[in-house]
Design an enzyme around this catalytic site. Structure first.
Site, short mmCIF file in Angstrom:
data_model
loop_
_atom_site.label_atom_id
_atom_site.label_comp_id
_atom_site.label_asym_id
_atom_site.label_seq_id
_atom_site.Cartn_x
_atom_site.Cartn_y
_atom_site.Cartn_z
N ASP A 92 0.76 -1.41 0.11
CA ASP A 92 0.28 0.31 0.34
C ASP A 92 1.40 1.19 0.14
OD1 ASP A 92 -1.83 1.49 -0.35
OD2 ASP A 92 -2.68 0.80 2.37
N ASP A 271 -7.97 -8.04 1.35
CA ASP A 271 -6.32 -7.47 2.81
C ASP A 271 -7.25 -6.67 3.63
OD1 ASP A 271 -6.28 -4.27 1.73
OD2 ASP A 271 -5.47 -4.46 3.43
#
Ligand code: GUN
Length: 376
Positions: A92, A271
């Site tokens: 990320d 996720d």
């Protein structure tokens, strides 16, 4: 990276597919365990590979940049070499973490200035810098630098924020496309749809993201406190617009039921910290429902944690023993619970895939949502 769409369910938007990366294949739909600072908390790599059967894990730019730092990661030859995980990694971009963790953060057109939550040092994350950092970390899939607006936020804020995210995306793409991976394998950049819970903005954002024609796309800004109906409605709208021949990643989602509903809406990748974070607090996800292992009712239940889950800890250890370890604050409790919960999440998406291929996903999904949401 390549994506092959293998099956689409006839009664929902669920899909089964395959993502090919230089670190191996990923069968979708997939859940990605979160390894924030380069480790999936309480789970070592052999367990992650052979017990949990993870196919891809997630890392965070914000954490890895602050600690151990880019010089160490580059010297190691990238995160795969540093932590020993030889399968795919996604990172990320740090946008989300800067806003949830950093101190004194300030957003400008240029980027985000923030103070480290570790030592108070000052840093700037710009779209260009975040691309360079993710090149150094070396993830297979890297995320665009975005702003995830809080919930609730008003329309004007959500629109301004979405427009900034789109301008930042153009800068991310320019930088990414004019640089190369440092370690000899290829990396790919996923843009992120924003727009809060406003249908008009979500539509606009999804159309813009689709027009960028990247190899995969993400949906952000959800699971931030909005009612689940809104999360599903936004996801439904966006997956109608994003291209069908590319993977869709719903960021930060969610509970087992959220994941099953997301799959039904055409999402391929998920996720969430929930399976590991909740494991450390004694919450177990099982194929029969949710267990609070601290509850007295488990003190003499010597049955396995969940015999349906094909992972060593799930059938080897009893609920009574895991309860004892949890109450006694033994480190092993966190290890067993984390491995079990992740194994359950990977089992769940694996089952979803099998039912999509078999053609009975929609019926199975509705039964399973009920089962996995029950409190035992
Ligand atoms: N993780 C969960 N939601 C988001 C989001 O909107 N943006 C990013 N970058 N990460 C996320």
């Amino acid at each position: 990276m390549k994506f092959k769409l293998e099956h689409t369910d006839s009664k929902s938007k669920a899909r089964a597919g395959m993502i090919k990366t230089d670190h191996g294949d990923i069968q979708t739909p997939i859940f990605m365990p979160v390894g924030t600072a380069g480790s999936v908390k309480a789970v070592h790599q052999r367990e992650l590979m052979y017990d949990v059967k993870a196919q891809i894990i997630l890392g965070n730019t914000y954490h890895l940049y602050l600690r151990p730092g880019l010089d160490i990661l580059e010297k190691a030859g990238g995160l795969h070499k540093f932590n020993g995980w030889s399968k795919p990694i996604l990172t990320d971009s740090g946008g989300y973490q800067v806003f949830s963790l950093a101190e004194n953060r300030k957003l400008t057109e240029e980027g985000a200035v923030f103070k480290s939550h570790i030592d108070g040092s000052k840093h700037l994350f710009s779209p260009e810098r975040v691309m360079d950092i993710q090149r150094i970390i070396g993830a297979d899939i890297i995320m665009a630098f975005d702003e995830c607006p809080p919930y609730p936020c008003d329309f004007a804020y959500a629109r301004k924020s979405m427009e900034l995210t789109h301008r930042w995306l153009k800068r991310c793409i320019d930088r990414f496309d004019s640089t190369e991976g440092k370690y000899g394998y290829s990396q790919t950049l996923f843009p992120i749809v924003q727009g809060s819970v406003f249908p008009e903005l979500r539509k606009q954002s999804a159309e813009f993201i689709a027009s960028c024609e990247r190899e995969g796309n993400a949906i952000g800004g959800l699971s931030v406190g909005e009612p689940v109906e809104e999360m599903y409605a936004m996801t439904d709208m966006v997956t109608d617009i994003l291209p069908k021949d590319k993977p869709r990643y719903l960021m930060g989602v969610g509970t087992p039921a959220n994941i099953l509903e997301g799959i039904a809406l055409g999402v391929d990748m998920f996720d969430c910290v929930m399976p590991t974070r909740n494991a450390r607090n004694g919450m177990l996800f099982t194929s029969e429902g949710i267990i609070n292992i601290r509850n007295e009712k488990w003190k003499d239940d010597f049955s396995p944690i969940d015999p349906h889950i094909n992972s060593y800890v799930s059938s080897f250890y009893s609920k009574a023993y895991l309860r004892h370890l949890t109450i006694a604050k033994e480190i092993l409790a966190a290890q067993i619970a984390s491995i079990h919960n992740l194994s359950f999440y990977l089992w769940l998406v694996g089952q979803a895939r099998e039912h999509i291929i078999a053609g009975d996903f929609a019926v199975w999904k509705n039964q399973m949502v009920e089962k996995v949401s029950r409190r035992l």
